[in-house]
Design a protein around this motif. Structure first.
Motif, PDB file in Angstrom:
ATOM      1  N   ASP A  34       9.625   0.613  10.639  1.00  0.00           N
ATOM      2  CA  ASP A  34       9.674   2.028  10.730  1.00  0.00           C
ATOM      3  C   ASP A  34      11.036   2.119  11.242  1.00  0.00           C
ATOM      4  OD1 ASP A  34       7.804   2.013  14.052  1.00  0.00           O
ATOM      5  OD2 ASP A  34       9.692   1.024  13.329  1.00  0.00           O
ATOM      6  N   THR A  94       3.382   9.096   0.044  1.00  0.00           N
ATOM      7  CA  THR A  94       3.331   9.969   1.418  1.00  0.00           C
ATOM      8  C   THR A  94       4.958   9.903   2.105  1.00  0.00           C
ATOM      9  OG1 THR A  94       2.243  10.660   3.208  1.00  0.00           O
ATOM     10  CG2 THR A  94       2.057   8.311   2.632  1.00  0.00           C
ATOM     11  N   SER A  96       4.236  10.897   5.253  1.00  0.00           N
ATOM     12  CA  SER A  96       3.808  11.473   6.529  1.00  0.00           C
ATOM     13  C   SER A  96       2.268  10.601   6.547  1.00  0.00           C
ATOM     14  CB  SER A  96       3.500  12.979   6.602  1.00  0.00           C
ATOM     15  OG  SER A  96       2.368  12.986   5.597  1.00  0.00           O
ATOM     16  N   VAL A 120      -0.080   2.257  -1.039  1.00  0.00           N
ATOM     17  CA  VAL A 120       0.507   3.602  -0.360  1.00  0.00           C
ATOM     18  C   VAL A 120       1.899   3.274  -0.357  1.00  0.00           C
ATOM     19  CG1 VAL A 120       0.613   4.590   1.783  1.00  0.00           C
ATOM     20  CG2 VAL A 120      -1.461   3.837   1.092  1.00  0.00           C
ATOM     21  N   ALA A 122       4.804   4.581   1.823  1.00  0.00           N
ATOM     22  CA  ALA A 122       5.128   5.473   3.038  1.00  0.00           C
ATOM     23  C   ALA A 122       6.606   5.320   3.360  1.00  0.00           C
ATOM     24  CB  ALA A 122       4.104   4.872   4.018  1.00  0.00           C
ATOM     25  N   ASP A 123       7.119   6.465   3.340  1.00  0.00           N
ATOM     26  CA  ASP A 123       8.509   6.589   3.804  1.00  0.00           C
ATOM     27  C   ASP A 123       8.692   5.586   5.090  1.00  0.00           C
ATOM     28  OD1 ASP A 123      11.221   7.345   5.084  1.00  0.00           O
ATOM     29  OD2 ASP A 123      11.036   8.976   3.878  1.00  0.00           O
ATOM     30  N   TYR A 128       4.816   6.330  11.852  1.00  0.00           N
ATOM     31  CA  TYR A 128       3.396   6.515  11.461  1.00  0.00           C
ATOM     32  C   TYR A 128       2.452   6.266  12.690  1.00  0.00           C
ATOM     33  CZ  TYR A 128       5.175   6.958   6.943  1.00  0.00           C
ATOM     34  OH  TYR A 128       5.673   7.704   5.491  1.00  0.00           O
ATOM     35  N   PHE A 132      -1.647   3.155   9.481  1.00  0.00           N
ATOM     36  CA  PHE A 132      -3.021   3.394   8.545  1.00  0.00           C
ATOM     37  C   PHE A 132      -4.032   2.257   8.849  1.00  0.00           C
ATOM     38  CE2 PHE A 132      -0.423   6.213   5.708  1.00  0.00           C
ATOM     39  CZ  PHE A 132       0.790   5.597   5.862  1.00  0.00           C
ATOM     40  N   VAL A 140       0.094  -0.890   2.453  1.00  0.00           N
ATOM     41  CA  VAL A 140       1.389  -0.304   2.402  1.00  0.00           C
ATOM     42  C   VAL A 140       2.214  -1.086   1.481  1.00  0.00           C
ATOM     43  CG1 VAL A 140       3.450   0.709   3.483  1.00  0.00           C
ATOM     44  CG2 VAL A 140       1.146   1.330   4.196  1.00  0.00           C
ATOM     45  N   SER A 143       8.412  -0.111   1.025  1.00  0.00           N
ATOM     46  CA  SER A 143       8.966   1.152   0.724  1.00  0.00           C
ATOM     47  C   SER A 143      10.247   1.787   1.180  1.00  0.00           C
ATOM     48  CB  SER A 143       7.834   2.017   1.263  1.00  0.00           C
ATOM     49  OG  SER A 143       6.499   1.796   1.114  1.00  0.00           O
ATOM     50  N   ALA A 179      -0.371  13.139  -0.100  1.00  0.00           N
ATOM     51  CA  ALA A 179      -1.083  13.230   1.270  1.00  0.00           C
ATOM     52  C   ALA A 179      -1.925  14.384   1.397  1.00  0.00           C
ATOM     53  CB  ALA A 179      -0.129  13.140   2.343  1.00  0.00           C
TER      54      ALA A 179
END
Length: 375
Positions: A34, A94, A96, A120, A122-123, A128, A132, A140, A143, A179
């Motif tokens: 992240d 997604t 989000s 998945v 995910a940005d 997050y 998840f 994930v 990404s 999403a």
């Protein structure tokens, strides 16, 4: 000169040991981070362990290098393993958390685990919290940021296809979801609809209002000569692609190079809605049913977003109405002919729907087993 004592040699060896460990050990997994630098979840398919405890050999595939990723994915075997059931690859794109994860949990938990895979994108710039979990835990893929009005949303979809192709040879159909998407049929109904088809489901619309503006969004004639205005198509961002077309997408360089350019007119720039239908139209139009199976309502749309269903609208009547609506069929490669074969293909139901507000989750859960998953 004084000779070094045994104690001095031992101390020198201890000082060198950390450096030796750093040089020798390499991480066996790729992780998604992240914005703060913390790991979100490990890559879903780490390299197999070897008998050696430590290895300085680099990973065979640089997962964050899209060119290498797509090149390797385009070379996977096209045929399913003998005796293996067909699987559906659910590709969630997604930026989000997934507000409808509890509904999808019910959906997936009612079916054998050997009939589907989940991936998945995910940005990684989004925090997050919570991460998840459940069926989405460790799903994930590596990404990258995905921004509207740029090629990055289409890049994310291509990245999902590549990882799904590399992960499991049994993946037969690849379904892109957001999403805000929900299922409107049971898994069994969806599985039979998709695996019985030998064609992709992707909306391919010709001569739409604003086609020229979208085609010229990167600059006048910037799409030429590879993509003429006559070949340019518009369609829903969400589709279901066969394994053949998934490989076509990740292996494409020529058409993608035209769409993977920054737009000079940003408010007509929608590569995610143009690249995939244009590519399929140009390379294999007869291999697709020219319609999306994800329902959306553009009445009352705002700022390029479709209507969003709110909590007070959720009920059996809404699910029934979404199911009864018919997909819009576009260019199917038959030059507009309405042959019996074309008519026969035009009877597919919507399997998913969007766009739902996060607050809709509770009323959806209350009617899930008695309405949503009851065909």
């Amino acid at each position: 000169m004084l000779s070094p004592t045994p104690l001095c040699l031992f101390c020198a060896l201890l000082l060198c040991l950390p450096l030796a460990v750093i040089i020798t050990i390499t991480s066996p997994t790729t992780t998604v981070h992240d914005g703060s630098g913390h790991n979100l979840v490990p890559d879903l398919d780490p390299p197999p362990k070897t008998q050696q405890r430590f290895s300085s050999k680099p990973l065979p595939l640089p997962l964050h290098d899209d060119d290498s990723l797509f090149r390797v994915a385009s070379r996977v075997n096209s045929k399913l393993p003998p005796g293996s059931p067909k699987k559906i690859a659910f590709l969630f794109l997604t930026i989000s958390p997934l507000p409808f994860a509890p509904l999808w949990e019910l959906y997936f938990n009612q079916t054998p685990k050997d009939l589907f895979n989940i991936y998945v994108h995910a940005d990684p710039s989004y925090p997050y919290d919570p991460p998840f979990s459940g069926v989405f835990a460790h799903r994930v893929i590596p990404s990258k940021p995905a921004l509207r009005f740029t090629p990055t949303l289409a890049s994310a979809a291509r990245r999902l296809l590549a990882h799904a192709l590399l992960h499991d040879r049994s993946n037969y159909m690849f379904v892109l979801l957001s999403a805000s998407c929900i299922p409107i049929h049971s898994f069994d109904f969806t599985y039979k609809t998709l695996t019985r088809s030998k064609k992709s489901f992707i909306e391919i619309l010709n001569n739409e209002v604003g086609s020229y503006d979208r085609w010229a969004a990167r600059g006048k004639d910037s799409m030429l000569p590879e993509v003429t205005l006559e070949d340019f198509r518009i369609g829903s961002q969400f589709w279901s692609l066969t394994r053949k077309h998934a490989k076509l997408v990740v292996g494409d360089e020529v058409i993608w190079a035209k769409f993977n350019q920054p737009c000079v007119v940003w408010d007509t720039c929608y590569p995610e809605e143009n690249y995939f239908p244009t590519l399929i139209h140009m390379r294999d139009p007869r291999g697709a049913v020219p319609a999306t199976l994800t329902h959306v309502d553009w009445n009352g749309s705002f700022d390029g977003h479709p209507r969003m269903y709110v909590e007070s609208e959720i009920g059996p009547q809404l699910i029934s109405r979404l199911r009864k609506d018919q997909p819009r069929y576009g260019d199917d490669g038959t030059n507009g002919s309405d042959s019996p074969a074309t008519k026969q293909r035009r009877g597919f139901p919507f399997l998913f729907a969007r766009k739902f507000s996060p607050e809709s989750i509770q009323p959806l859960l209350r009617i899930a087993n008695v309405v949503v998953f009851k065909d």
